[in-house]
Design an enzyme around this catalytic site. Structure first.
Site, PDB file in Angstrom:
ATOM      1  N   SER A   1      -9.044   1.815   0.900  1.00 17.55           N
ATOM      2  CA  SER A   1      -7.948   2.776   1.056  1.00 17.55           C
ATOM      3  C   SER A   1      -7.557   3.350  -0.308  1.00 17.55           C
ATOM      4  O   SER A   1      -7.279   4.545  -0.438  1.00 17.55           O
ATOM      5  CB  SER A   1      -6.739   2.108   1.709  1.00 17.55           C
TER       6      SER A   1
ATOM      7  N   ASP B   1      -3.334  -0.679  11.013  1.00 15.73           N
ATOM      8  CA  ASP B   1      -3.290  -2.124  11.171  1.00 15.73           C
ATOM      9  C   ASP B   1      -3.499  -2.375  12.658  1.00 15.73           C
ATOM     10  O   ASP B   1      -4.040  -1.511  13.359  1.00 15.73           O
ATOM     11  CB  ASP B   1      -1.944  -2.685  10.666  1.00 15.73           C
TER      12      ASP B   1
ATOM     13  N   LYS C   1       4.701  -2.110   4.084  1.00 19.27           N
ATOM     14  CA  LYS C   1       4.161  -2.300   5.435  1.00 19.27           C
ATOM     15  C   LYS C   1       5.111  -1.628   6.412  1.00 19.27           C
ATOM     16  O   LYS C   1       6.292  -1.389   6.099  1.00 19.27           O
ATOM     17  CB  LYS C   1       4.035  -3.788   5.774  1.00 19.27           C
TER      18      LYS C   1
ATOM     19  N   GLN D   1       1.253  -8.039   1.166  1.00 22.00           N
ATOM     20  CA  GLN D   1       0.538  -6.862   0.671  1.00 22.00           C
ATOM     21  C   GLN D   1       0.708  -6.677  -0.831  1.00 22.00           C
ATOM     22  O   GLN D   1      -0.200  -6.185  -1.508  1.00 22.00           O
ATOM     23  CB  GLN D   1       1.040  -5.615   1.405  1.00 22.00           C
TER      24      GLN D   1
ATOM     25  N   LYS E   1       1.922   0.691  -0.735  1.00 19.09           N
ATOM     26  CA  LYS E   1       0.687   0.877   0.039  1.00 19.09           C
ATOM     27  C   LYS E   1       0.583  -0.243   1.044  1.00 19.09           C
ATOM     28  O   LYS E   1       0.709  -1.426   0.699  1.00 19.09           O
ATOM     29  CB  LYS E   1      -0.543   0.840  -0.892  1.00 19.09           C
TER      30      LYS E   1
ATOM     31  N   ASN F   1     -11.294  -4.385  14.645  1.00 18.35           N
ATOM     32  CA  ASN F   1     -12.044  -3.786  13.538  1.00 18.35           C
ATOM     33  C   ASN F   1     -12.567  -4.814  12.540  1.00 18.35           C
ATOM     34  O   ASN F   1     -13.747  -4.801  12.172  1.00 18.35           O
ATOM     35  CB  ASN F   1     -11.127  -2.770  12.843  1.00 18.35           C
TER      36      ASN F   1
ATOM     37  N   LYS G   1      -1.907  -8.885  -2.475  1.00 13.66           N
ATOM     38  CA  LYS G   1      -3.243  -8.397  -2.120  1.00 13.66           C
ATOM     39  C   LYS G   1      -3.595  -7.154  -2.932  1.00 13.66           C
ATOM     40  O   LYS G   1      -4.677  -7.044  -3.505  1.00 13.66           O
ATOM     41  CB  LYS G   1      -3.289  -8.089  -0.623  1.00 13.66           C
TER      42      LYS G   1
END
Length: 516
Positions: free
Chosen positions: A450, A237, A197, A182, A161, A311, A185
Protein backbone atom coordinates in the site's frame (compact mmCIF):
# COMPACT_ATOMS: atom_id res chain seq x y z
CA UNK A 1 -22.07 15.42 11.78
CA UNK A 2 -19.02 13.59 13.07
CA UNK A 3 -18.66 12.98 16.78
CA UNK A 4 -15.09 13.63 17.90
CA UNK A 5 -14.73 11.66 21.09
CA UNK A 6 -12.22 12.84 23.71
CA UNK A 7 -9.82 9.97 24.24
CA UNK A 8 -8.38 11.14 27.53
CA UNK A 9 -11.57 10.59 29.53
CA UNK A 10 -10.93 9.10 32.97
CA UNK A 11 -13.51 6.76 34.45
CA UNK A 12 -13.60 7.41 38.18
CA UNK A 13 -13.25 4.27 40.29
CA UNK A 14 -13.76 2.07 37.23
CA UNK A 15 -12.55 -1.52 37.64
CA UNK A 16 -9.36 -2.52 35.92
CA UNK A 17 -10.20 -5.02 33.19
CA UNK A 18 -7.53 -6.96 31.32
CA UNK A 19 -8.47 -9.52 28.70
CA UNK A 20 -8.00 -13.14 29.74
CA UNK A 21 -5.45 -12.26 32.43
CA UNK A 22 -5.91 -11.00 35.96
CA UNK A 23 -5.50 -7.31 36.74
CA UNK A 24 -1.98 -6.06 37.48
CA UNK A 25 -0.84 -6.54 41.06
CA UNK A 26 1.77 -4.51 42.95
CA UNK A 27 3.90 -7.58 43.64
CA UNK A 28 4.18 -10.94 41.91
CA UNK A 29 5.19 -14.23 43.43
CA UNK A 30 6.86 -16.52 40.93
CA UNK A 31 5.36 -19.98 40.87
CA UNK A 32 5.57 -23.13 38.81
CA UNK A 33 2.21 -24.47 37.89
CA UNK A 34 0.78 -27.03 35.54
CA UNK A 35 -1.53 -25.58 32.92
CA UNK A 36 -4.29 -27.86 31.73
CA UNK A 37 -6.18 -27.50 28.50
CA UNK A 38 -9.91 -27.81 28.30
CA UNK A 39 -11.16 -31.11 26.89
CA UNK A 40 -10.63 -31.19 23.14
CA UNK A 41 -13.61 -31.15 20.84
CA UNK A 42 -11.58 -32.28 17.87
CA UNK A 43 -13.26 -34.51 15.31
CA UNK A 44 -10.10 -36.53 15.05
CA UNK A 45 -6.37 -36.21 15.52
CA UNK A 46 -3.28 -38.13 14.54
CA UNK A 47 -2.67 -41.37 16.50
CA UNK A 48 -0.41 -39.82 19.11
CA UNK A 49 -1.93 -36.36 19.13
CA UNK A 50 -4.20 -36.86 22.14
CA UNK A 51 -1.32 -38.07 24.29
CA UNK A 52 0.92 -35.30 22.95
CA UNK A 53 -1.72 -32.70 23.70
CA UNK A 54 -2.10 -33.95 27.25
CA UNK A 55 1.66 -33.92 27.74
CA UNK A 56 1.97 -30.41 26.22
CA UNK A 57 -0.86 -29.05 28.33
CA UNK A 58 0.32 -30.47 31.65
CA UNK A 59 4.05 -29.87 31.30
CA UNK A 60 5.09 -27.35 33.98
CA UNK A 61 5.61 -23.79 32.80
CA UNK A 62 7.35 -21.29 35.05
CA UNK A 63 4.99 -18.37 35.44
CA UNK A 64 4.15 -15.44 37.65
CA UNK A 65 0.88 -15.04 39.49
CA UNK A 66 -0.88 -13.83 36.33
CA UNK A 67 0.08 -16.89 34.30
CA UNK A 68 2.79 -15.07 32.34
CA UNK A 69 6.23 -16.63 31.80
CA UNK A 70 8.83 -15.44 34.29
CA UNK A 71 10.59 -13.23 31.72
CA UNK A 72 7.33 -11.36 31.12
CA UNK A 73 6.74 -10.48 34.78
CA UNK A 74 5.54 -6.89 34.77
CA UNK A 75 7.59 -4.14 36.36
CA UNK A 76 5.92 -1.55 38.55
CA UNK A 77 6.06 1.00 35.70
CA UNK A 78 4.41 -1.32 33.18
CA UNK A 79 1.74 -2.21 35.71
CA UNK A 80 1.13 1.49 36.32
CA UNK A 81 0.70 2.19 32.60
CA UNK A 82 -1.58 -0.81 32.13
CA UNK A 83 -3.69 0.32 35.07
CA UNK A 84 -4.08 3.82 33.60
CA UNK A 85 -5.10 2.49 30.19
CA UNK A 86 -7.52 0.03 31.80
CA UNK A 87 -9.15 2.72 33.94
CA UNK A 88 -9.78 4.92 30.90
CA UNK A 89 -11.52 2.26 28.85
CA UNK A 90 -12.24 -0.80 31.01
CA UNK A 91 -14.73 -2.25 28.52
CA UNK A 92 -12.34 -2.30 25.53
CA UNK A 93 -11.11 -5.87 25.81
CA UNK A 94 -9.40 -6.22 22.43
CA UNK A 95 -7.61 -2.90 22.79
CA UNK A 96 -6.41 -3.72 26.31
CA UNK A 97 -5.19 -7.10 25.10
CA UNK A 98 -3.14 -5.45 22.34
CA UNK A 99 -1.66 -2.90 24.75
CA UNK A 100 -0.79 -5.58 27.28
CA UNK A 101 0.96 -7.72 24.67
CA UNK A 102 3.15 -4.82 23.57
CA UNK A 103 3.93 -3.48 27.05
CA UNK A 104 5.03 -6.87 28.33
CA UNK A 105 7.51 -6.98 25.45
CA UNK A 106 8.90 -3.53 26.31
CA UNK A 107 10.08 -4.49 29.82
CA UNK A 108 13.78 -4.75 28.84
CA UNK A 109 13.57 -1.50 26.85
CA UNK A 110 12.27 0.42 29.85
CA UNK A 111 14.97 -1.10 32.03
CA UNK A 112 17.62 0.17 29.61
CA UNK A 113 15.93 3.42 28.51
CA UNK A 114 13.54 4.62 31.26
CA UNK A 115 12.98 7.91 29.41
CA UNK A 116 10.70 5.99 27.03
CA UNK A 117 8.05 5.51 29.74
CA UNK A 118 6.21 8.76 28.95
CA UNK A 119 6.31 7.93 25.24
CA UNK A 120 4.61 4.60 25.90
CA UNK A 121 1.78 6.32 27.74
CA UNK A 122 1.23 8.73 24.85
CA UNK A 123 1.34 5.92 22.30
CA UNK A 124 -1.50 4.15 24.11
CA UNK A 125 -3.80 7.10 23.45
CA UNK A 126 -4.90 7.86 19.85
CA UNK A 127 -4.48 11.35 18.45
CA UNK A 128 -8.18 11.35 17.63
CA UNK A 129 -11.15 9.03 17.41
CA UNK A 130 -13.94 9.83 14.95
CA UNK A 131 -17.38 8.18 15.26
CA UNK A 132 -20.21 9.01 12.89
CA UNK A 133 -23.67 7.97 11.70
CA UNK A 134 -24.00 6.19 8.34
CA UNK A 135 -27.58 6.27 6.99
CA UNK A 136 -28.37 4.36 3.79
CA UNK A 137 -31.37 2.98 1.92
CA UNK A 138 -31.77 -0.75 1.29
CA UNK A 139 -33.35 -2.30 -1.82
CA UNK A 140 -36.77 -2.33 -0.18
CA UNK A 141 -36.61 1.45 0.28
CA UNK A 142 -36.08 1.29 4.04
CA UNK A 143 -33.62 3.57 5.82
CA UNK A 144 -30.87 1.67 7.62
CA UNK A 145 -28.41 3.09 10.15
CA UNK A 146 -24.88 1.93 10.86
CA UNK A 147 -22.02 3.43 12.81
CA UNK A 148 -18.76 4.49 11.18
CA UNK A 149 -15.34 4.78 12.82
CA UNK A 150 -11.89 6.13 12.10
CA UNK A 151 -9.10 6.14 14.68
CA UNK A 152 -6.07 8.23 13.77
CA UNK A 153 -3.64 6.75 16.22
CA UNK A 154 -0.15 8.05 15.61
CA UNK A 155 1.36 10.26 12.89
CA UNK A 156 4.90 10.62 14.26
CA UNK A 157 6.56 9.01 11.23
CA UNK A 158 4.03 9.76 8.48
CA UNK A 159 0.36 10.18 7.53
CA UNK A 160 -2.11 7.85 9.20
CA UNK A 161 -2.36 4.58 7.26
CA UNK A 162 -4.58 1.59 7.87
CA UNK A 163 -7.53 -0.35 6.53
CA UNK A 164 -11.28 -0.17 6.82
CA UNK A 165 -13.17 -3.16 8.23
CA UNK A 166 -16.88 -3.75 7.55
CA UNK A 167 -18.15 -6.42 9.93
CA UNK A 168 -20.94 -6.64 12.57
CA UNK A 169 -18.32 -7.07 15.32
CA UNK A 170 -16.71 -3.68 14.67
CA UNK A 171 -16.77 -1.33 17.64
CA UNK A 172 -14.45 1.19 19.29
CA UNK A 173 -12.37 -1.53 20.98
CA UNK A 174 -11.79 -3.42 17.72
CA UNK A 175 -10.88 -0.27 15.81
CA UNK A 176 -8.50 0.94 18.53
CA UNK A 177 -6.72 -2.40 18.79
CA UNK A 178 -6.28 -2.50 15.02
CA UNK A 179 -5.04 1.09 14.92
CA UNK A 180 -2.61 0.50 17.79
CA UNK A 181 -1.18 -2.58 16.07
CA UNK A 182 -0.95 -0.68 12.79
CA UNK A 183 1.43 1.89 14.29
CA UNK A 184 4.10 -0.74 14.98
CA UNK A 185 3.47 -2.63 11.75
CA UNK A 186 3.85 0.49 9.61
CA UNK A 187 7.00 1.51 11.46
CA UNK A 188 8.54 -1.87 10.68
CA UNK A 189 7.99 -1.50 6.93
CA UNK A 190 10.70 1.23 6.84
CA UNK A 191 8.19 3.41 4.92
CA UNK A 192 7.01 6.81 6.27
CA UNK A 193 3.53 5.81 7.46
CA UNK A 194 1.73 6.43 10.73
CA UNK A 195 -0.98 4.19 12.16
CA UNK A 196 -4.73 4.36 11.80
CA UNK A 197 -7.76 2.13 11.26
CA UNK A 198 -11.45 2.44 10.58
CA UNK A 199 -14.62 0.73 9.52
CA UNK A 200 -18.24 0.09 10.38
CA UNK A 201 -20.57 -2.47 11.94
CA UNK A 202 -22.14 -2.83 8.46
CA UNK A 203 -22.21 -6.40 7.15
CA UNK A 204 -21.68 -6.72 3.37
CA UNK A 205 -22.70 -10.40 3.44
CA UNK A 206 -26.13 -10.94 1.97
CA UNK A 207 -26.33 -7.40 0.59
CA UNK A 208 -26.82 -6.61 -3.07
CA UNK A 209 -24.19 -4.68 -5.00
CA UNK A 210 -26.48 -1.65 -4.99
CA UNK A 211 -26.93 -1.82 -1.22
CA UNK A 212 -23.17 -2.08 -0.70
CA UNK A 213 -22.66 0.86 -3.07
CA UNK A 214 -25.20 3.04 -1.27
CA UNK A 215 -23.65 2.24 2.10
CA UNK A 216 -20.09 2.93 0.88
CA UNK A 217 -21.14 6.24 -0.65
CA UNK A 218 -22.82 7.37 2.57
CA UNK A 219 -19.83 6.21 4.63
CA UNK A 220 -17.40 8.16 2.42
CA UNK A 221 -19.50 11.33 2.48
CA UNK A 222 -18.50 11.69 6.13
CA UNK A 223 -15.06 10.07 6.07
CA UNK A 224 -13.85 12.23 3.16
CA UNK A 225 -13.47 15.31 5.36
CA UNK A 226 -11.04 13.49 7.67
CA UNK A 227 -8.66 11.88 5.14
CA UNK A 228 -6.27 12.91 2.38
CA UNK A 229 -3.02 11.85 0.67
CA UNK A 230 -0.86 13.65 3.24
CA UNK A 231 -3.22 13.19 6.19
CA UNK A 232 -4.80 9.73 6.31
CA UNK A 233 -4.83 7.00 3.65
CA UNK A 234 -7.30 4.14 4.28
CA UNK A 235 -7.22 0.74 2.60
CA UNK A 236 -9.23 -2.48 2.76
CA UNK A 237 -9.60 -5.07 5.49
CA UNK A 238 -12.19 -7.71 6.37
CA UNK A 239 -15.38 -6.98 4.42
CA UNK A 240 -13.70 -4.31 2.28
CA UNK A 241 -12.38 -5.76 -0.96
CA UNK A 242 -12.03 -4.53 -4.52
CA UNK A 243 -15.78 -3.85 -4.86
CA UNK A 244 -15.98 -1.72 -1.72
CA UNK A 245 -12.74 0.16 -2.45
CA UNK A 246 -14.12 1.06 -5.87
CA UNK A 247 -17.35 2.47 -4.46
CA UNK A 248 -15.51 4.33 -1.68
CA UNK A 249 -12.93 5.86 -4.01
CA UNK A 250 -15.55 6.87 -6.57
CA UNK A 251 -17.40 8.91 -3.95
CA UNK A 252 -14.18 10.36 -2.49
CA UNK A 253 -13.09 11.55 -5.94
CA UNK A 254 -16.49 13.08 -6.57
CA UNK A 255 -16.62 14.90 -3.23
CA UNK A 256 -13.04 16.19 -3.23
CA UNK A 257 -12.75 16.75 -6.99
CA UNK A 258 -9.26 15.26 -7.10
CA UNK A 259 -7.60 12.05 -8.24
CA UNK A 260 -5.03 11.24 -5.56
CA UNK A 261 -3.66 8.25 -3.70
CA UNK A 262 -6.01 8.73 -0.77
CA UNK A 263 -7.19 5.10 -0.81
CA UNK A 264 -5.00 2.11 -1.53
CA UNK A 265 -6.05 -1.28 -2.80
CA UNK A 266 -7.42 0.36 -5.96
CA UNK A 267 -7.68 -1.56 -9.24
CA UNK A 268 -4.60 -1.40 -11.42
CA UNK A 269 -6.57 0.46 -14.13
CA UNK A 270 -7.22 3.45 -11.89
CA UNK A 271 -4.22 3.95 -9.67
CA UNK A 272 -3.69 0.62 -7.97
CA UNK A 273 -0.50 -1.37 -7.63
CA UNK A 274 0.45 -4.75 -8.99
CA UNK A 275 0.75 -7.47 -6.30
CA UNK A 276 -1.45 -5.54 -3.83
CA UNK A 277 -4.10 -8.29 -3.51
CA UNK A 278 -1.38 -10.89 -3.01
CA UNK A 279 0.88 -8.80 -0.77
CA UNK A 280 -0.22 -9.77 2.75
CA UNK A 281 -0.28 -13.50 2.06
CA UNK A 282 2.94 -13.43 0.06
CA UNK A 283 4.63 -11.27 2.69
CA UNK A 284 3.77 -13.70 5.50
CA UNK A 285 5.39 -16.53 3.56
CA UNK A 286 8.45 -14.41 2.71
CA UNK A 287 8.85 -13.59 6.39
CA UNK A 288 8.64 -17.30 7.21
CA UNK A 289 11.37 -18.03 4.68
CA UNK A 290 13.71 -15.71 6.57
CA UNK A 291 13.04 -17.53 9.85
CA UNK A 292 13.68 -20.89 8.22
CA UNK A 293 16.84 -19.54 6.59
CA UNK A 294 18.16 -18.60 10.04
CA UNK A 295 17.51 -22.21 11.05
CA UNK A 296 19.29 -23.55 7.92
CA UNK A 297 15.97 -24.96 6.76
CA UNK A 298 13.62 -24.50 3.79
CA UNK A 299 9.88 -24.38 3.19
CA UNK A 300 9.88 -27.27 0.71
CA UNK A 301 7.85 -30.22 1.97
CA UNK A 302 6.66 -28.43 5.12
CA UNK A 303 3.12 -29.35 6.16
CA UNK A 304 1.12 -26.16 6.74
CA UNK A 305 -2.24 -25.51 8.39
CA UNK A 306 -3.82 -22.29 7.07
CA UNK A 307 -6.90 -20.75 8.67
CA UNK A 308 -9.20 -18.40 6.84
CA UNK A 309 -10.17 -18.33 3.18
CA UNK A 310 -10.10 -14.63 2.43
CA UNK A 311 -7.49 -12.61 0.62
CA UNK A 312 -4.61 -13.30 3.03
CA UNK A 313 -5.22 -17.04 3.32
CA UNK A 314 -5.77 -17.48 -0.41
CA UNK A 315 -2.48 -15.95 -1.49
CA UNK A 316 -0.48 -17.38 1.39
CA UNK A 317 -1.71 -20.83 0.30
CA UNK A 318 -0.87 -20.10 -3.34
CA UNK A 319 2.67 -19.01 -2.50
CA UNK A 320 3.22 -21.99 -0.18
CA UNK A 321 2.17 -24.42 -2.90
CA UNK A 322 4.36 -22.62 -5.45
CA UNK A 323 7.36 -23.04 -3.12
CA UNK A 324 6.73 -26.75 -2.56
CA UNK A 325 4.97 -26.70 0.81
CA UNK A 326 1.88 -28.79 1.58
CA UNK A 327 -1.26 -26.82 2.51
CA UNK A 328 -3.59 -29.02 4.58
CA UNK A 329 -6.44 -26.75 5.71
CA UNK A 330 -8.46 -23.62 4.99
CA UNK A 331 -11.47 -22.33 6.91
CA UNK A 332 -14.21 -19.77 7.28
CA UNK A 333 -16.73 -18.82 9.96
CA UNK A 334 -18.79 -21.96 9.27
CA UNK A 335 -16.06 -24.61 9.45
CA UNK A 336 -12.94 -25.87 7.70
CA UNK A 337 -11.79 -27.91 4.72
CA UNK A 338 -9.12 -30.56 5.19
CA UNK A 339 -7.12 -32.04 2.31
CA UNK A 340 -4.98 -34.94 3.68
CA UNK A 341 -2.61 -34.84 0.70
CA UNK A 342 -2.53 -31.06 0.45
CA UNK A 343 -4.49 -28.64 -1.73
CA UNK A 344 -3.68 -28.34 -5.40
CA UNK A 345 -3.58 -24.96 -7.14
CA UNK A 346 -6.87 -25.84 -8.85
CA UNK A 347 -8.50 -26.49 -5.47
CA UNK A 348 -7.30 -23.12 -4.16
CA UNK A 349 -8.77 -21.57 -7.31
CA UNK A 350 -12.08 -23.25 -6.45
CA UNK A 351 -11.99 -21.69 -2.98
CA UNK A 352 -11.24 -18.28 -4.51
CA UNK A 353 -14.25 -18.72 -6.81
CA UNK A 354 -16.45 -19.60 -3.81
CA UNK A 355 -15.29 -16.71 -1.62
CA UNK A 356 -14.62 -13.96 -4.18
CA UNK A 357 -17.32 -14.47 -6.80
CA UNK A 358 -20.23 -16.56 -5.54
CA UNK A 359 -19.59 -15.16 -2.02
CA UNK A 360 -20.79 -18.24 -0.17
CA UNK A 361 -19.29 -20.58 2.46
CA UNK A 362 -16.77 -23.40 2.27
CA UNK A 363 -19.67 -25.84 2.56
CA UNK A 364 -19.84 -25.42 -1.22
CA UNK A 365 -16.33 -26.85 -1.64
CA UNK A 366 -16.24 -30.05 -3.75
CA UNK A 367 -13.41 -32.56 -3.59
CA UNK A 368 -12.98 -36.33 -3.92
CA UNK A 369 -10.01 -36.30 -1.56
CA UNK A 370 -10.91 -33.68 1.06
CA UNK A 371 -13.65 -33.08 3.56
CA UNK A 372 -15.57 -30.12 4.91
CA UNK A 373 -16.08 -30.07 8.69
CA UNK A 374 -18.78 -27.73 9.97
CA UNK A 375 -18.63 -25.75 13.18
CA UNK A 376 -14.97 -26.26 14.11
CA UNK A 377 -11.66 -24.45 13.78
CA UNK A 378 -9.15 -25.97 11.41
CA UNK A 379 -6.71 -26.56 14.31
CA UNK A 380 -8.87 -29.64 15.02
CA UNK A 381 -8.00 -31.27 11.68
CA UNK A 382 -6.70 -34.87 12.05
CA UNK A 383 -3.13 -34.23 10.95
CA UNK A 384 0.38 -33.40 12.03
CA UNK A 385 1.97 -30.17 10.78
CA UNK A 386 5.17 -28.14 10.82
CA UNK A 387 3.81 -24.60 10.36
CA UNK A 388 0.53 -22.87 11.27
CA UNK A 389 -0.67 -19.73 9.51
CA UNK A 390 -3.65 -18.12 11.31
CA UNK A 391 -5.00 -15.84 8.57
CA UNK A 392 -8.64 -15.35 9.59
CA UNK A 393 -9.24 -12.90 12.44
CA UNK A 394 -8.23 -11.84 15.96
CA UNK A 395 -8.05 -14.37 18.81
CA UNK A 396 -8.49 -17.46 16.64
CA UNK A 397 -5.60 -19.20 18.42
CA UNK A 398 -6.58 -19.42 22.06
CA UNK A 399 -4.69 -21.31 24.74
CA UNK A 400 -6.41 -24.60 23.91
CA UNK A 401 -5.64 -24.13 20.22
CA UNK A 402 -1.99 -23.45 21.00
CA UNK A 403 -1.87 -26.74 22.91
CA UNK A 404 -3.31 -28.54 19.88
CA UNK A 405 -0.78 -26.97 17.53
CA UNK A 406 2.15 -27.99 19.73
CA UNK A 407 0.74 -31.51 19.99
CA UNK A 408 0.65 -31.73 16.19
CA UNK A 409 4.34 -30.86 15.96
CA UNK A 410 4.01 -27.21 14.91
CA UNK A 411 7.28 -25.35 15.47
CA UNK A 412 6.52 -22.10 13.62
CA UNK A 413 3.42 -19.88 13.69
CA UNK A 414 3.16 -17.18 11.01
CA UNK A 415 0.46 -14.68 11.95
CA UNK A 416 -1.30 -13.58 8.77
CA UNK A 417 -4.29 -12.04 10.59
CA UNK A 418 -4.20 -9.16 13.06
CA UNK A 419 -3.61 -10.35 16.65
CA UNK A 420 -4.80 -13.92 15.94
CA UNK A 421 -3.14 -15.40 19.03
CA UNK A 422 -4.33 -14.60 22.55
CA UNK A 423 -1.76 -13.56 25.13
CA UNK A 424 -1.94 -16.84 27.01
CA UNK A 425 -1.65 -18.65 23.68
CA UNK A 426 1.51 -16.65 22.93
CA UNK A 427 2.96 -17.50 26.32
CA UNK A 428 2.27 -21.21 25.88
CA UNK A 429 3.85 -21.32 22.41
CA UNK A 430 6.96 -19.59 23.74
CA UNK A 431 7.17 -21.94 26.70
CA UNK A 432 7.28 -24.90 24.29
CA UNK A 433 9.96 -23.44 22.03
CA UNK A 434 7.62 -22.57 19.17
CA UNK A 435 8.71 -19.55 17.08
CA UNK A 436 5.90 -17.01 16.76
CA UNK A 437 6.16 -14.55 13.86
CA UNK A 438 3.91 -11.71 15.09
CA UNK A 439 1.34 -10.07 12.85
CA UNK A 440 2.98 -6.67 13.22
CA UNK A 441 5.91 -8.04 11.24
CA UNK A 442 4.56 -11.08 9.46
CA UNK A 443 1.48 -9.56 7.83
CA UNK A 444 3.06 -6.17 7.10
CA UNK A 445 3.39 -7.04 3.41
CA UNK A 446 -0.07 -5.68 2.66
CA UNK A 447 0.51 -2.22 4.09
CA UNK A 448 4.04 -2.24 2.65
CA UNK A 449 2.67 -2.57 -0.88
CA UNK A 450 0.00 0.00 0.00
CA UNK A 451 2.91 2.32 0.77
CA UNK A 452 4.42 1.45 -2.60
CA UNK A 453 1.03 2.21 -4.19
CA UNK A 454 1.13 5.65 -2.55
CA UNK A 455 4.61 6.21 -4.00
CA UNK A 456 3.43 5.21 -7.48
CA UNK A 457 0.41 7.53 -7.20
CA UNK A 458 2.62 10.43 -6.11
CA UNK A 459 4.81 10.04 -9.20
CA UNK A 460 1.97 9.01 -11.56
CA UNK A 461 3.73 5.77 -12.46
CA UNK A 462 2.96 2.03 -12.37
CA UNK A 463 5.62 -0.53 -11.51
CA UNK A 464 5.69 -4.02 -12.97
CA UNK A 465 4.54 -7.04 -10.93
CA UNK A 466 8.14 -8.27 -10.80
CA UNK A 467 9.40 -4.91 -9.53
CA UNK A 468 6.75 -4.68 -6.80
CA UNK A 469 7.31 -8.30 -5.76
CA UNK A 470 11.06 -7.71 -5.50
CA UNK A 471 10.47 -4.63 -3.36
CA UNK A 472 8.03 -6.59 -1.18
CA UNK A 473 10.59 -9.35 -0.64
CA UNK A 474 13.23 -6.77 0.25
CA UNK A 475 10.91 -5.07 2.76
CA UNK A 476 10.03 -8.39 4.43
CA UNK A 477 13.75 -9.26 4.66
CA UNK A 478 14.39 -5.87 6.30
CA UNK A 479 11.48 -6.32 8.72
CA UNK A 480 12.79 -9.71 9.80
CA UNK A 481 16.30 -8.31 10.18
CA UNK A 482 15.05 -5.46 12.40
CA UNK A 483 12.90 -7.75 14.55
CA UNK A 484 15.64 -10.36 14.84
CA UNK A 485 18.28 -7.76 15.74
CA UNK A 486 16.08 -6.29 18.50
CA UNK A 487 15.32 -9.78 19.80
CA UNK A 488 19.02 -10.57 20.04
CA UNK A 489 19.92 -7.18 21.57
CA UNK A 490 17.38 -7.54 24.37
CA UNK A 491 17.43 -11.32 24.73
CA UNK A 492 13.74 -11.80 23.89
CA UNK A 493 11.72 -13.91 21.41
CA UNK A 494 11.17 -12.74 17.83
CA UNK A 495 7.62 -11.65 18.68
CA UNK A 496 8.92 -9.24 21.32
CA UNK A 497 11.75 -8.14 19.04
CA UNK A 498 9.24 -6.99 16.42
CA UNK A 499 7.34 -4.95 19.01
CA UNK A 500 10.55 -3.39 20.26
CA UNK A 501 11.88 -2.52 16.80
CA UNK A 502 8.62 -0.82 15.79
CA UNK A 503 8.28 0.95 19.12
CA UNK A 504 11.80 2.40 19.17
CA UNK A 505 11.38 3.94 15.71
CA UNK A 506 8.15 5.68 16.74
CA UNK A 507 9.53 6.65 20.15
CA UNK A 508 12.57 8.38 18.64
CA UNK A 509 10.32 10.39 16.32
CA UNK A 510 7.96 11.40 19.13
CA UNK A 511 10.80 12.52 21.38
CA UNK A 512 12.35 14.55 18.55
CA UNK A 513 9.02 16.30 17.86
CA UNK A 514 8.41 17.39 21.45
CA UNK A 515 5.38 16.79 23.61
CA UNK A 516 2.95 15.71 20.88
Amino acid sequence: MALLLPTNRLVANAPIVRPRLAAPRPAQRLVVRAQAAKPSQSRGVSPNAAAAAAEAATAPVTTNGNGLPVKAAASAKVQEILAKVSRRDPEQREFLQAVEEVLMCLEPVLAKKPEYASVIERMCEPERLIVFRVPWIDDAGNVQINRGFRVQFNSAIGPFKGGLRFHPSVNVSIIKFLGFEQCFKNALTTLPMGGGKGGSDFDPDGKSDNEVMRFCQSFMLELARHIGPQTDVPAGDIGVGAREIGYLYGMYKRVQNEFTGTLTGKAIEWGGSNIRPEATGYGAVYFGLEILKEQNDTIKGKRCMVSGSGNVAQYAAKKLIELGAVVLTMSDSTGYVYEPNGFTEAQIDQIMEIKNKTRTTLAAYKSETGQYVAGERCWNAPCNADIALPCATQNEVEYEDAVKLVSKGVKLVLEGANMPTTNDGINFLHSKGCVLAPAKACNAGGVAVSGLEMAQNATMTTWSPEDVDDRLKSIMVDIHAAASAAAKEYGVPLQAGANIAGFEKIARAMIAQGCV
